[in-house]
Design an enzyme around this catalytic site. Structure first.
Site, short mmCIF file in Angstrom:
data_model
loop_
_atom_site.label_atom_id
_atom_site.label_comp_id
_atom_site.label_asym_id
_atom_site.label_seq_id
_atom_site.Cartn_x
_atom_site.Cartn_y
_atom_site.Cartn_z
N GLU A 177 0.82 -1.22 0.00
CA GLU A 177 0.00 0.00 0.00
C GLU A 177 0.85 1.27 0.00
O GLU A 177 1.31 1.71 1.05
CB GLU A 177 -0.93 0.02 1.23
CG GLU A 177 -1.79 1.28 1.27
CD GLU A 177 -2.64 1.42 2.53
OE1 GLU A 177 -2.37 0.72 3.52
OE2 GLU A 177 -3.58 2.23 2.51
N LYS A 219 -2.71 -2.20 -2.93
CA LYS A 219 -3.71 -1.32 -2.31
C LYS A 219 -3.33 0.10 -2.70
O LYS A 219 -2.30 0.64 -2.26
CB LYS A 219 -3.72 -1.50 -0.79
CG LYS A 219 -4.70 -0.54 -0.10
CD LYS A 219 -5.12 -1.04 1.26
CE LYS A 219 -6.03 -0.02 1.94
NZ LYS A 219 -6.73 -0.57 3.10
N SER A 261 -9.89 4.38 1.04
CA SER A 261 -10.82 5.51 0.88
C SER A 261 -10.15 6.84 1.24
O SER A 261 -10.54 7.88 0.69
CB SER A 261 -12.11 5.30 1.67
OG SER A 261 -11.89 5.07 3.04
P1 13P Z 1 -9.14 4.32 4.72
O1 13P Z 1 -10.04 3.64 3.72
O2 13P Z 1 -9.85 4.91 5.88
O3 13P Z 1 -8.16 5.25 4.05
O4 13P Z 1 -8.26 3.17 5.38
C1 13P Z 1 -7.73 2.19 4.59
C2 13P Z 1 -6.44 1.76 5.11
O5 13P Z 1 -6.23 0.62 5.43
C3 13P Z 1 -5.37 2.75 5.21
O6 13P Z 1 -4.17 2.11 5.45
#
Ligand code: 13P
Length: 338
Positions: A177, A219, A261
């Protein structure tokens, strides 16, 4: 576990119409969320809140996996059933956040690098024994004046590659991510450039570290204007820019892309994913791994009466799962979800 098993898990994570619920807030982050709704951040309140989320009836209909925090992976329901067993019964894969969060990057004021590689090999072994099937590491890229630096992007992607290689060695799917933050007044073009540079650096690093892309999940953050930018792009523009960026930088061998998100409203997060899927077909399934956009409505309801509002809060979780599951197919509409 060989790479084929990892690829199978990755494919399950992005099965048609399914996505991930991210409930892996660190104790520091969940305290912020609890503070916002007037709930004390005790271990038992964290446990009760996660129990409410994970025991949502039929959650597995649209949720393939849930990302947990270390504490949560070890917890059980009030009645004594381990959360991982609750998830197994619902057909939901347990994931685990394995990074230790961002710290300031020396020499680059305002920029951060994610820590957590020391001892990770041992921690992964334990997480696998506890039932985790995928692991998340979040890198944070901040847009600002003269930011991000190439050094920050490369340091974060190097760490992502080392973590991903360790995950595959341990037989657990890395969910990589690299989050480009929405904070700031930058325009969508700037977000595009930074996201493309980050993804290119990421896939270069993963390649150099012998990470097998077929056994990974990306991600990603969407390409979107900063929160404080006067000119906000509409859903079509966000979808087009995000797709163009992903096609430019993400190999087709990646089995799936899920979005965070990142502070978008529930409605935006769903609409953006839906429009992107309507613009398909794409080289990869595009789905969701939302934290706030899955939980925020439920958190507010639950906080008003933590013993009495469980069913009402779960209804919102189920609705958000259904809406985002439909968006993952490009079939979302308000009427259909209701
Ligand atoms: P959000 O969808 O609230 O951004 O969180 C996702 C997430 O895992 C951030 O690392």
């Amino acid at each position: 576990m060989d790479i084929q098993d990892l690829a199978d898990i990755a494919r399950q994570m992005v099965a048609p119409g399914k996505g991930i619920i991210a409930i892996d807030e660190s104790n520091k982050t969940i305290k912020k969320r609890f503070d916002g709704v007037g709930i004390e951040c005790t271990e038992d309140n964290r446990r009760a809140y996660r129990e409410m989320l994970l025991t949502t009836p039929n959650l597995g209909d649209h949720i393939s996996g849930a990302i947990l925090y270390d504490e949560t992976l070890r917890q059980s329901t009030k009645a004594g059933k381990r959360f991982v067993d609750v998830m197994a019964a619902a057909g939901i894969l347990p994931g685990i956040k394995v990074d230790l969060g961002p710290v300031g990057l020396a020499g680059f004021p305002g920029e951060v690098v994610t820590e957590g590689l020391d001892g990770l090999r041992q921690r992964l072994k334990e997480y696998v024994s506890l039932g985790a099937r995928f692991a998340k590491w979040r890198a944070v890229i901040t847009i600002g004046e003269d930011m991000p630096s190439a050094a920050c992007i490369d340091a974060n992607c190097h760490a992502l590659a080392r973590y991903a290689a360790l995950c595959q060695e341990a037989g657990i799917v890395p969910m990589v991510e690299p989050e480009v933050l929405m904070d700031g007044d930058h325009d969508i073009e700037t977000c595009y450039d930074v996201t493309e540079a980050t993804l290119r650096s990421l896939y270069n690093a993963l390649y150099e570290h012998n990470v097998v892309l077929e056994g990974t999940i990306l991600k990603a953050s969407m390409v979107i204007a900063g929160k404080d930018c006067e000119e906000q792009a509409d859903a079509e523009e966000v979808a087009e820019a995000t797709l163009m960026c992903l096609r430019a930088a993400v190999p087709a061998s990646v089995p799936g892309i899920v979005f965070l998100s990142g502070g978008q409203s529930d409605a935006d997060a769903t609409a953006h994913l839906n429009v992107m899927n309507q613009m398909g077909p794409h080289p990869w399934p595009l789905s969701f791994s939302y934290g706030r956009a899955m939980q925020s409505a439920a958190l507010k309801l639950w906080a008003r009466d933590i013993a009495g509002n469980i069913a009402a809060a779960q209804e919102t979780v189920a609705l958000r799962a259904r809406e985002n599951g439909l968006a993952a197919l490009g079939k979302w509409s308000k009427e259909l979800a209701a």
